[in-house]
Design a protein around this motif. Sequence first.
Motif, PDB file in Angstrom:
ATOM      1  N   ASP A 242      70.803  83.003  41.126  1.00 47.24           N
ATOM      2  CA  ASP A 242      71.553  82.395  42.323  1.00 47.24           C
ATOM      3  C   ASP A 242      70.290  81.704  43.245  1.00 47.24           C
ATOM      4  O   ASP A 242      71.120  80.624  43.511  1.00 47.24           O
ATOM      5  N   LEU A 243      69.099  82.615  43.443  1.00 45.41           N
ATOM      6  CA  LEU A 243      67.818  81.216  44.130  1.00 45.41           C
ATOM      7  C   LEU A 243      68.118  79.679  43.374  1.00 45.41           C
ATOM      8  O   LEU A 243      67.955  78.509  43.988  1.00 45.41           O
ATOM      9  N   ASN A 244      68.133  79.854  42.173  1.00 42.82           N
ATOM     10  CA  ASN A 244      68.068  78.181  41.539  1.00 42.82           C
ATOM     11  C   ASN A 244      69.142  77.547  41.726  1.00 42.82           C
ATOM     12  O   ASN A 244      69.184  76.447  41.699  1.00 42.82           O
ATOM     13  N   HIS A 245      70.482  78.314  42.235  1.00 43.50           N
ATOM     14  CA  HIS A 245      71.509  77.649  42.138  1.00 43.50           C
ATOM     15  C   HIS A 245      70.970  76.755  43.895  1.00 43.50           C
ATOM     16  O   HIS A 245      71.389  75.775  43.442  1.00 43.50           O
ATOM     17  N   LYS A 246      71.068  77.637  44.574  1.00 42.96           N
ATOM     18  CA  LYS A 246      70.650  77.161  46.164  1.00 42.96           C
ATOM     19  C   LYS A 246      69.597  76.026  46.102  1.00 42.96           C
ATOM     20  O   LYS A 246      70.039  75.313  47.096  1.00 42.96           O
ATOM     21  N   MET A 247      68.876  76.366  45.091  1.00 39.86           N
ATOM     22  CA  MET A 247      67.494  75.358  45.232  1.00 39.86           C
ATOM     23  C   MET A 247      67.612  73.847  44.377  1.00 39.86           C
ATOM     24  O   MET A 247      65.976  73.727  44.230  1.00 39.86           O
ATOM     25  N   GLY A 248      68.370  73.781  44.033  1.00 44.45           N
ATOM     26  CA  GLY A 248      68.712  73.205  42.476  1.00 44.45           C
ATOM     27  C   GLY A 248      68.019  72.841  41.754  1.00 44.45           C
ATOM     28  O   GLY A 248      68.082  71.917  41.009  1.00 44.45           O
ATOM     29  N   TYR A 249      67.365  73.543  41.318  1.00 41.88           N
ATOM     30  CA  TYR A 249      67.314  74.102  39.950  1.00 41.88           C
ATOM     31  C   TYR A 249      67.950  73.975  38.347  1.00 41.88           C
ATOM     32  O   TYR A 249      68.112  75.029  38.104  1.00 41.88           O
ATOM     33  N   LYS A 250      68.039  72.747  38.824  1.00 36.86           N
ATOM     34  CA  LYS A 250      69.852  72.912  37.376  1.00 36.86           C
ATOM     35  C   LYS A 250      69.224  73.096  36.089  1.00 36.86           C
ATOM     36  O   LYS A 250      70.154  73.771  35.534  1.00 36.86           O
ATOM     37  N   SER A 251      68.202  72.990  35.705  1.00 39.31           N
ATOM     38  CA  SER A 251      67.950  72.770  34.424  1.00 39.31           C
ATOM     39  C   SER A 251      67.627  74.087  33.906  1.00 39.31           C
ATOM     40  O   SER A 251      67.657  74.398  32.856  1.00 39.31           O
ATOM     41  N   LEU A 252      66.966  75.716  35.270  1.00 43.17           N
ATOM     42  CA  LEU A 252      67.420  76.911  34.845  1.00 43.17           C
ATOM     43  C   LEU A 252      68.873  77.517  35.268  1.00 43.17           C
ATOM     44  O   LEU A 252      69.236  78.897  34.646  1.00 43.17           O
ATOM     45  N   TRP A 253      69.834  76.480  35.144  1.00 43.14           N
ATOM     46  CA  TRP A 253      71.254  77.053  35.720  1.00 43.14           C
ATOM     47  C   TRP A 253      72.296  77.994  34.489  1.00 43.14           C
ATOM     48  O   TRP A 253      71.890  77.053  33.247  1.00 43.14           O
ATOM     49  N   GLY A 254      72.071  79.452  34.340  1.00 42.69           N
ATOM     50  CA  GLY A 254      72.866  79.847  33.140  1.00 42.69           C
ATOM     51  C   GLY A 254      71.575  79.842  32.424  1.00 42.69           C
ATOM     52  O   GLY A 254      71.963  80.858  30.822  1.00 42.69           O
ATOM     53  N   VAL A 255      70.936  79.802  32.725  1.00 43.04           N
ATOM     54  CA  VAL A 255      69.295  79.928  31.573  1.00 43.04           C
ATOM     55  C   VAL A 255      68.883  81.529  31.463  1.00 43.04           C
ATOM     56  O   VAL A 255      68.149  81.798  32.680  1.00 43.04           O
ATOM     57  N   PRO A 256      69.058  82.371  30.216  1.00 43.47           N
ATOM     58  CA  PRO A 256      68.658  83.660  30.680  1.00 43.47           C
ATOM     59  C   PRO A 256      66.993  83.842  30.783  1.00 43.47           C
ATOM     60  O   PRO A 256      66.397  82.811  30.055  1.00 43.47           O
ATOM     61  N   LEU A 257      66.724  85.104  31.401  1.00 46.49           N
ATOM     62  CA  LEU A 257      65.286  85.007  31.130  1.00 46.49           C
ATOM     63  C   LEU A 257      64.459  85.568  30.066  1.00 46.49           C
ATOM     64  O   LEU A 257      65.154  85.879  29.080  1.00 46.49           O
ATOM     65  N   ALA A 258      63.317  85.108  29.777  1.00 46.46           N
ATOM     66  CA  ALA A 258      63.013  85.018  27.921  1.00 46.46           C
ATOM     67  C   ALA A 258      61.821  86.213  28.829  1.00 46.46           C
ATOM     68  O   ALA A 258      60.507  85.824  28.698  1.00 46.46           O
ATOM     69  N   ALA A 259      61.995  87.615  27.836  1.00 46.83           N
ATOM     70  CA  ALA A 259      61.057  88.832  28.192  1.00 46.83           C
ATOM     71  C   ALA A 259      60.101  88.150  27.310  1.00 46.83           C
ATOM     72  O   ALA A 259      60.781  87.709  25.654  1.00 46.83           O
ATOM     73  N   LYS A 260      58.589  88.685  27.622  1.00 47.16           N
ATOM     74  CA  LYS A 260      57.827  89.275  26.942  1.00 47.16           C
ATOM     75  C   LYS A 260      57.264  90.758  26.757  1.00 47.16           C
ATOM     76  O   LYS A 260      57.163  91.239  27.741  1.00 47.16           O
ATOM     77  N   SER A 261      56.289  91.010  25.462  1.00 52.69           N
ATOM     78  CA  SER A 261      55.872  91.831  25.098  1.00 52.69           C
ATOM     79  C   SER A 261      54.618  91.759  26.700  1.00 52.69           C
ATOM     80  O   SER A 261      53.829  90.690  26.721  1.00 52.69           O
ATOM     81  N   ALA A 262      54.346  93.412  26.858  1.00 49.20           N
ATOM     82  CA  ALA A 262      52.997  92.762  27.626  1.00 49.20           C
ATOM     83  C   ALA A 262      51.841  92.378  26.824  1.00 49.20           C
ATOM     84  O   ALA A 262      50.951  91.572  27.215  1.00 49.20           O
ATOM     85  N   ALA A 263      51.664  92.773  25.502  1.00 54.30           N
ATOM     86  CA  ALA A 263      50.606  91.788  24.958  1.00 54.30           C
ATOM     87  C   ALA A 263      50.998  90.486  24.831  1.00 54.30           C
ATOM     88  O   ALA A 263      49.378  89.664  24.775  1.00 54.30           O
TER      89      ALA A 263
END
Length: 326
Positions: A242-263
């Motif tokens: 929601d914040l990415n939409h409100k702040m206009g970060y269009k390149s991040l719209w609909g892009v899922p978070l890419a999680a990493k392991s701790a390592a």
Amino acid sequence: MTYTNKTTGDEVARDCQEHIVNKTILVTGATPGGLGATFATTIAQFGPALIILASYSVDKAGQTAKAIADVAPTVKTKVIELDLASIRQVRQAVKAILALDSVIDVIVNNAGVMAAPYGTTKDGIELQFGTNHVGHFLMTNLLLEAQLAKAPSRPVRVVNVSSDGFRYGPVRFEDTSFDDGATYNRWASYGQSKSANMLYSRSLAQKLGSRGVVSVSLHPGVIFTTNLSRHVATEDFAELGDLNHKMGYKSLWGVPLAAKSAAEGVATHVFGAFHPILDNVEHNGAFLSDSKVLDNKLIQSWARDLIEAEKLWGLSEGLVSQKFPF
């Protein structure tokens, strides 16, 4: 070697082994289940002289010291109590660190809180800003002041663990406390503190680069399994969409978070702390992601501008009631 978002800390440490051996490293927030502990146990296998574990919980940091002993029994560790939410206790911690009479090669400011409910430090500073930035600012400056006097020719590297969450807010110079919580937004507050981490690195590079200090900040990636996420359920990260939409970060719209392991998450810690490419003067003050230097054009101006950095320095000196001679 080319690093990616899947590179592990162990892989980077192997490349940097000659820069880890015999070094003295201080890391904050080194409790089990966090990136600080993962970083410490990762580099321990490559022969540092001493790892100083600074944490609000001596008992938990002691567990990390035991984990280090299990994988690297010859590496010395020292646990120091550090409460970043108390200016008085930060000063006590610095005295304890200086009493070790060790010259520190690398300071990794890893500890922090993320998206916490509104609160204040023991000194009345908004909690995320106070813990993530002000406490580290005071500790690091006190250590650098003492060390530059004691060993002026010894290079020091300072790594400030920030986040790409800096994009959610600049430093609110006139109102860091969000009107004492009346207008508080946990992500804007987190963004403010992470922008501050980046500006602080820029200031150290500007002020002390000529005296052998290299300072960088970094985004470790999104890691759901660490203590940092204790205030945030996985589903709460939907707020960021929601914040990415409100702040206009269009390149991040609909892009899922890419999680990493701790390592994988500590790879950029290791890169920032030891990789020799960062000794190039052009990289001093840089922001790192996926074990690479991020192009400044990809960073919002509020997290890299030297005027903003100098304003933050003055604000921070006021909050800790001390001016530093650099």
